[in-house]
Structure formats: structure tokens, C-alpha cells
Design an enzyme around this catalytic site. Sequence first.
Site, mmCIF file in Angstrom:
data_model
loop_
_atom_site.group_PDB
_atom_site.id
_atom_site.type_symbol
_atom_site.label_atom_id
_atom_site.label_comp_id
_atom_site.label_asym_id
_atom_site.label_seq_id
_atom_site.Cartn_x
_atom_site.Cartn_y
_atom_site.Cartn_z
ATOM 1 N N LYS A 22 -17.973 -47.272 -29.810
ATOM 2 C CA LYS A 22 -17.921 -46.356 -28.657
ATOM 3 C C LYS A 22 -19.309 -45.819 -28.325
ATOM 4 O O LYS A 22 -19.726 -45.801 -27.166
ATOM 5 C CB LYS A 22 -16.979 -45.177 -28.972
ATOM 6 C CG LYS A 22 -17.131 -44.003 -28.014
ATOM 7 C CD LYS A 22 -16.305 -42.800 -28.409
ATOM 8 C CE LYS A 22 -16.853 -41.953 -29.510
ATOM 9 N NZ LYS A 22 -17.740 -40.833 -29.125
ATOM 10 N N ASN A 23 -20.045 -45.371 -29.351
ATOM 11 C CA ASN A 23 -21.324 -44.708 -29.097
ATOM 12 C C ASN A 23 -22.455 -45.669 -28.744
ATOM 13 O O ASN A 23 -23.565 -45.239 -28.438
ATOM 14 C CB ASN A 23 -21.706 -43.817 -30.284
ATOM 15 C CG ASN A 23 -20.809 -42.586 -30.344
ATOM 16 O OD1 ASN A 23 -20.058 -42.315 -29.405
ATOM 17 N ND2 ASN A 23 -20.880 -41.855 -31.443
ATOM 18 N N CYS A 116 -18.766 -27.371 -27.421
ATOM 19 C CA CYS A 116 -17.482 -28.003 -27.678
ATOM 20 C C CYS A 116 -17.044 -27.640 -29.083
ATOM 21 O O CYS A 116 -17.688 -26.834 -29.748
ATOM 22 C CB CYS A 116 -17.550 -29.508 -27.491
ATOM 23 S SG CYS A 116 -18.437 -30.358 -28.775
ATOM 24 N N ARG A 121 -24.134 -28.333 -28.381
ATOM 25 C CA ARG A 121 -24.412 -29.531 -27.588
ATOM 26 C C ARG A 121 -25.334 -29.300 -26.377
ATOM 27 O O ARG A 121 -24.997 -29.668 -25.250
ATOM 28 C CB ARG A 121 -23.113 -30.204 -27.093
ATOM 29 C CG ARG A 121 -21.960 -30.271 -28.069
ATOM 30 C CD ARG A 121 -22.150 -31.157 -29.256
ATOM 31 N NE ARG A 121 -22.428 -32.552 -29.039
ATOM 32 C CZ ARG A 121 -21.522 -33.518 -28.964
ATOM 33 N NH1 ARG A 121 -20.250 -33.236 -28.995
ATOM 34 N NH2 ARG A 121 -21.893 -34.770 -28.854
ATOM 35 N N ASP A 306 -20.426 -38.015 -38.339
ATOM 36 C CA ASP A 306 -19.154 -38.482 -37.782
ATOM 37 C C ASP A 306 -18.188 -38.983 -38.857
ATOM 38 O O ASP A 306 -17.047 -39.344 -38.537
ATOM 39 C CB ASP A 306 -19.394 -39.590 -36.742
ATOM 40 C CG ASP A 306 -20.033 -39.045 -35.470
ATOM 41 O OD1 ASP A 306 -20.004 -37.824 -35.259
ATOM 42 O OD2 ASP A 306 -20.567 -39.856 -34.687
ATOM 43 N N ARG A 398 -9.771 -40.660 -27.815
ATOM 44 C CA ARG A 398 -11.096 -40.680 -27.173
ATOM 45 C C ARG A 398 -11.996 -41.725 -27.824
ATOM 46 O O ARG A 398 -12.906 -42.239 -27.176
ATOM 47 C CB ARG A 398 -11.787 -39.316 -27.306
ATOM 48 C CG ARG A 398 -11.140 -38.238 -26.470
ATOM 49 C CD ARG A 398 -11.925 -36.971 -26.555
ATOM 50 N NE ARG A 398 -13.308 -37.186 -26.141
ATOM 51 C CZ ARG A 398 -14.239 -36.257 -26.120
ATOM 52 N NH1 ARG A 398 -13.936 -35.029 -26.491
ATOM 53 N NH2 ARG A 398 -15.475 -36.535 -25.739
HETATM 54 N N1 EPU Z 1 -29.666 -31.032 -29.818
HETATM 55 C C1 EPU Z 1 -30.411 -30.054 -29.215
HETATM 56 N N2 EPU Z 1 -30.905 -30.308 -27.954
HETATM 57 C C2 EPU Z 1 -30.689 -31.479 -27.307
HETATM 58 C C3 EPU Z 1 -29.932 -32.470 -27.939
HETATM 59 C C4 EPU Z 1 -29.433 -32.227 -29.213
HETATM 60 O O1 EPU Z 1 -30.618 -28.994 -29.769
HETATM 61 O O2 EPU Z 1 -31.169 -31.634 -26.185
HETATM 62 C C5 EPU Z 1 -29.120 -30.786 -31.177
HETATM 63 C C6 EPU Z 1 -27.585 -30.821 -31.182
HETATM 64 O O3 EPU Z 1 -27.027 -29.586 -30.830
HETATM 65 C C7 EPU Z 1 -27.272 -31.217 -32.594
HETATM 66 C C8 EPU Z 1 -28.438 -32.136 -32.968
HETATM 67 O O4 EPU Z 1 -29.472 -31.859 -32.012
HETATM 68 O O5 EPU Z 1 -27.271 -30.089 -33.415
HETATM 69 C C9 EPU Z 1 -28.139 -33.609 -32.934
HETATM 70 O O6 EPU Z 1 -27.455 -33.933 -31.750
HETATM 71 P P1 EPU Z 1 -27.591 -35.343 -31.023
HETATM 72 O O7 EPU Z 1 -28.251 -35.143 -29.712
HETATM 73 O O8 EPU Z 1 -28.155 -36.362 -31.937
HETATM 74 O O9 EPU Z 1 -26.043 -35.673 -30.762
HETATM 75 P P2 EPU Z 1 -25.492 -36.441 -29.500
HETATM 76 O O10 EPU Z 1 -26.488 -37.435 -29.081
HETATM 77 O O11 EPU Z 1 -24.969 -35.467 -28.515
HETATM 78 C C10 EPU Z 1 -24.380 -38.415 -30.796
HETATM 79 C C11 EPU Z 1 -23.005 -38.990 -30.922
HETATM 80 C C12 EPU Z 1 -22.129 -38.027 -31.726
HETATM 81 C C13 EPU Z 1 -22.764 -37.854 -33.096
HETATM 82 C C14 EPU Z 1 -24.212 -37.357 -32.944
HETATM 83 C C15 EPU Z 1 -24.944 -37.237 -34.260
HETATM 84 C C16 EPU Z 1 -22.806 -40.285 -28.890
HETATM 85 C C17 EPU Z 1 -22.190 -40.450 -27.566
HETATM 86 N N3 EPU Z 1 -22.471 -39.190 -29.578
HETATM 87 O O12 EPU Z 1 -24.230 -37.170 -30.124
HETATM 88 O O13 EPU Z 1 -20.852 -38.640 -31.858
HETATM 89 O O14 EPU Z 1 -22.024 -36.937 -33.852
HETATM 90 O O15 EPU Z 1 -24.952 -38.248 -32.092
HETATM 91 O O16 EPU Z 1 -24.979 -38.466 -34.909
HETATM 92 O O17 EPU Z 1 -23.575 -41.123 -29.334
HETATM 93 C C18 EPU Z 1 -18.509 -38.712 -32.101
HETATM 94 O O18 EPU Z 1 -18.550 -39.927 -31.839
HETATM 95 O O19 EPU Z 1 -17.476 -38.154 -32.568
HETATM 96 C C19 EPU Z 1 -19.703 -37.898 -31.875
HETATM 97 C C20 EPU Z 1 -19.648 -36.573 -31.755
#
Ligand code: EPU
Length: 418
Positions: A22-23, A116, A121, A306, A398
Amino acid sequence: MDKFKIQGGAALQGTLPVSGAKNSALPALAASLLTEDEVLLTRIPQVKDIKTMEGLVEYTGAELKDDGGRVTIRAANLATPEAPYEIVKTMRASSLVLGPLVARTGRARVSMPGGCAIGARPINLHVLALEKLGATIEQSHGYVEAQAPNGLRGGAIHFDRITVTGTEDVLMAAVLARGETVITNAAREPEVADLAELLMKMGANIQGAGTSTIRVQGVERLHGAEHAIIPDRIEAGTFMLAAAITHGNVLITGCVTEHVAALTAKMRLAGAEVTEESPASLRVRCASRPLAVDMTTEEYPGFATDLQAQYMAWMTTARGISFITETIFENRFMHTQELARMGATIRIEGRQAIVAGESVLTGAQVIASDLRASASLVLAGLAAKGETAIDRVYHIDRGYENIEIKLAAAGALIERVK
Ligand code: EPU
């Protein structure tokens, strides 16, 4: 609203096939907006978040056809380079279209995601990175508006904190920017490397994806391509833990064993037998309760956040006490309350969960709070005595493709109740 009913106690046997990630599929769909040519993506999992992203791709003006996971996209005209609140609020990964839209059309308007169930996020790091590429960004009325009427230019981007979709978003913008972009402290997740593979097939010039420094030489235009999405390592890991928690013997097929190496190492320490039968298949056997083994979530190649909830479900049955520390998201322990209703004893102290082992899990009525929390409740239900009823399984839909059908084929007594 659908529910799952599970009769616990059946040891899983046989084979569990893994679907496309998915990701990885989410950024791949967003990347298809970078060209006016046709992009063909295969092994796209048929899960709710993908349907949401497909809806968003169409909303921007692209034509899309999903033939059971074989998806063709043609983004000839992007009349509406926008991700509205209605879509973003149901899926935070919608912000992945920000980079591609501004790179391709010179403007993008994307609703800011709220918090969320697992944490805040924010997308501030995506925004800062795109500004480094010359985009002018304004935030008002709950939207991020990016403008780059004369196109983006390459720049040096250092992420203060590792972000997976942030790295992907800016990578998709940098491929069409003028000149060189260097991204440091980039996410090293396999999904980032898979996105770069697709972009390179489309004509992008990228080096180092999958490491913490990524170099991009911008090109004027990208062209069509065909790409198969990598296997879902989180689904694979969930199945490994399902085999172990039920004291089963299962072959997990169609995965990349290297992508679950951190989980494999923990499971072996805890006493499970994990055998690599090929680079794409793993056998998991576990005849008894595991030993308690501490775990801390980290960015890849560390232990995936995850898989934290699913690992915790297993550890509730372990001999001894385990300390589970969550470092990626601040609020990812919602499943502990529901696991407690099934007989687990877990204490939360800040970012750490202290899990007492040897719980006798018993079936109960529980509520799924987010995608991975739901998976942990399914695992606990498979191991519990008696019947578990899980409400709000739309969370699991999802991100897991036909999970109850796959588990039932391996002997689990699980059914969906409409
Ligand atoms: N963060 C910030 N600012 C930003 C972006 C992130 O502070 O602009 C913080 C977040 O709040 C978090 C940390 O950085 O504490 C890491 O977040 P990241 O941006 O890496 O997460 P994401 O890209 O939103 C993806 C996956 C998630 C997975 C995380 C961590 C996708 C679509 N989602 O989320 O997947 O948990 O990386 O590996 O790729 C899931 O599939 O259930 C899921 C939540």
C-alpha cells in the site's frame, strides 16, 4: 458497519501470500501525475486507501482505470491541481500529490491533514523542502497553496527529521526541477527506493534512493512507464506474527525477506523458527510461548512502527516482561486498551509500553482504532480462548487486502459479518 468474528485457538497452517505494498502504491499513483503519457502500475493492492488515492488522481483531472490491481493512468490534463479536505481528511497520504502537482503544473492546493489516531501528522517538512526548490507557499483556510509559475529549481534539502512521505513528495518534485537536488537525512524505506525505480523508468535521473543521501538531476519531461509495486512488508510481518501467536507453521510467499529482517531478528531471539526458503518466501514455526524480547521502533532498516501493535499482541503471550518503545509517533498505543479487554496487562509510561507476559487472552468485543491497531486485535483474537468480535474493521480494510479470506485459507476461524 462490518465486523470480524474470530474463534480463537486454531494454529495457522499452509501458505499466506503477500499483496503489493500500500505505502508504495500510494506514491506511485501520485507519481503518475508527473507525465502526460500513460503509466501502467501492476500489483496495486485492492484496499480502501488505494481507492481514495485513485479518486484523488481522477479529481485532479487524470483518467484512471483499475482492472483488479492493474492500473492505467493518463494525466494528459490536470485541470484541478488540488487535494480537497473531503479526501485528505480520510487519508493523510493525500499530501503526496503536493510535490508532483506543483512540479508538473506550477501550482497546487492541498488541504492540510489534521491529527489522527496515531499522532499529529504535520506536513511542515514537506513544505520547507518544496520552498527550497523555489516554490512559494502560503497556508490559509486550512490549505497549503504552492506556486512555481516558472518551474522549480534544484536545491539542497536536509530533513531535520526523517520523513517517509516527505522524502517521496520532494523527490517527485525534484525530478522535474532545473538542475541538481541533493536530499540528506532522507528516508531509507524500501517504498522510497521503489518510487525512485518507477521515476527512473519514467526518465528521471536519481542516484542513492534507499540511502540517506539522494541526488537528483532534473529533467525537462518524464514519459510513460510500466512498473510492478514491491510486496507489502508490513502485511508480510503481520502474517509472520500471526503464524507465531497461533503456534502455527506457515509459509509466507511473495515477500522480500530482506525487508522484514528487523522483525525476523526479534522473532528468532524470542524463540520462533524463521527460515528463509528463498529471497521471496519465509517459513515461520513457533510451537510454544515466546520469550519476552524488548523492542524499539525506528526508521528503516530498524523495527517498523507499523508492526509495533502486532508485535505487542504477541508479547502479551510471552514468558517474561517486555519493554516496547515507540519513537516515531507520539500516540500509537491505542490498541493497548483493547488488548487489556482481552486479558493483557500493559502499562504505558510515556513512549514506552511495559507488557507483562503469560497473559491468557480471552475473546471479547473490541473496537479497532487505526489500521495497525486493528491488525493487532486480529492477532490477539486468533490466539484467544473463545470468540472475539472486532468492530470498525473499515480501519483494517484501508490497508490489508482480503485479510480474513487469506487467514481463513490458512485455517483461521474468522469471518466478516456485514
Ligand atoms: N513529521 C513531522 N513533519 C512532517 C512530516 C513528519 O514532524 O512534515 C513527523 C511525524 O509526525 C512523525 C515522524 O515525523 O512523528 C515520521 O513521520 P513520516 O512522515 O515518516 O510518516 P508518514 O510519511 O506520514 C509513512 C507511512 C506510515 C508509517 C510512517 C512511518 C505512508 C503512506 N505512510 O507515514 O504508514 O507509519 O511512514 O514509517 O507511507 C500505515 O501504513 O499504517 C502507516 C501509518
